[in-house]
Scaffold this active site. Sequence first.
Site, mmCIF file in Angstrom:
data_model
loop_
_atom_site.group_PDB
_atom_site.id
_atom_site.type_symbol
_atom_site.label_atom_id
_atom_site.label_comp_id
_atom_site.label_asym_id
_atom_site.label_seq_id
_atom_site.Cartn_x
_atom_site.Cartn_y
_atom_site.Cartn_z
ATOM 1 N N HIS A 88 59.824 23.675 37.067
ATOM 2 C CA HIS A 88 61.018 24.378 37.162
ATOM 3 C C HIS A 88 61.036 24.741 38.724
ATOM 4 O O HIS A 88 61.627 25.995 38.998
ATOM 5 C CB HIS A 88 60.877 25.570 36.376
ATOM 6 C CG HIS A 88 59.747 26.347 36.259
ATOM 7 N ND1 HIS A 88 58.565 25.828 35.814
ATOM 8 C CD2 HIS A 88 59.551 27.663 36.505
ATOM 9 C CE1 HIS A 88 57.661 26.643 35.708
ATOM 10 N NE2 HIS A 88 58.181 28.021 35.902
ATOM 11 N N ARG A 127 52.583 24.905 57.055
ATOM 12 C CA ARG A 127 53.586 26.000 57.293
ATOM 13 C C ARG A 127 53.026 27.400 56.940
ATOM 14 O O ARG A 127 53.662 28.446 57.320
ATOM 15 C CB ARG A 127 54.773 25.884 56.571
ATOM 16 C CG ARG A 127 55.370 24.470 56.915
ATOM 17 C CD ARG A 127 56.878 24.375 56.018
ATOM 18 N NE ARG A 127 57.330 22.954 55.917
ATOM 19 C CZ ARG A 127 58.095 22.329 55.369
ATOM 20 N NH1 ARG A 127 58.891 23.007 54.326
ATOM 21 N NH2 ARG A 127 58.548 21.333 55.501
HETATM 22 N N1 INI Z 1 55.852 30.677 41.240
HETATM 23 C C1 INI Z 1 55.747 30.446 42.594
HETATM 24 O O1 INI Z 1 55.482 31.316 43.246
HETATM 25 N N2 INI Z 1 55.630 29.316 43.033
HETATM 26 C C2 INI Z 1 55.514 28.138 42.207
HETATM 27 O O2 INI Z 1 55.247 26.935 42.618
HETATM 28 C C3 INI Z 1 55.640 28.327 40.615
HETATM 29 N N3 INI Z 1 55.401 27.136 39.841
HETATM 30 O O3 INI Z 1 54.934 26.234 40.291
HETATM 31 O O4 INI Z 1 55.941 27.290 38.866
HETATM 32 C C4 INI Z 1 55.825 29.859 40.166
HETATM 33 N N4 INI Z 1 56.075 29.776 38.927
HETATM 34 C C5 INI Z 1 55.638 31.127 38.242
HETATM 35 C C6 INI Z 1 56.796 31.950 38.605
HETATM 36 O O5 INI Z 1 57.373 32.444 39.787
HETATM 37 C C7 INI Z 1 56.797 33.607 37.604
HETATM 38 O O6 INI Z 1 55.747 34.191 38.055
HETATM 39 C C8 INI Z 1 56.804 32.760 36.139
HETATM 40 O O7 INI Z 1 57.722 31.663 35.635
HETATM 41 C C9 INI Z 1 56.880 34.188 35.121
HETATM 42 O O8 INI Z 1 58.059 34.811 35.506
#
Ligand code: INI
Length: 164
Positions: A88, A127
């Site tokens: 996602h 980065r």
């Molecule tokens: N959140 C991130 O900051 N980076 C990511 O790569 C990521 N992935 O891989 O899914 C990610 N998912 C968590 C998301 O931000 C929320 O915390 C979660 O969906 C709960 O709302």
Amino acid sequence: MTRFEGDFSPPAGRFAIVVARFNETVTRALLAGCTDGFVRHGVPEDRIDVAWVPGSFEIPIVARRLAETGNYVGIICLGCVIRGETGHYDHVAGQAASGVMQAGLNTGVPVIFGVLTTETVEQALNRSGLKGGNKGGEAAMAAIEMVNLLNQIGGGVTFPTRFV
Ligand code: INI
């Protein structure tokens, strides 16, 4: 002709950094780069507050809440979304970007997008302190420049800042 341009002199007031815990190795490095950028440009650590959130998706609501307190002249958002690691990616990255933009537009407080969106872990590491510099430091610079620019232009923010 009037030319508005923010410089990098340290503005009065406090800054807040919102940082996501997801991909924490990278985001801690971004936070270190951001803090270092502020300190090296004359904004001491005791004028910087840090709020941790679970992931980048949660950044906007906290950025907005912090902006609404009126305690901050600028908010910096740090996170890391890696495409290879998530199905996602587009939702998380897209909503984080649009939410951060809305937080700034809705409050009048400059809210800086320091969320890395990369294809690979290697790009994210590069980065956040390796070959590609540190985007956290760049975010601090952007925040300082924007605060100085908006101060030059004048007008008010939706939630008046208190210079404490
Ligand atoms: N959140 C991130 O900051 N980076 C990511 O790569 C990521 N992935 O891989 O899914 C990610 N998912 C968590 C998301 O931000 C929320 O915390 C979660 O969906 C709960 O709302």
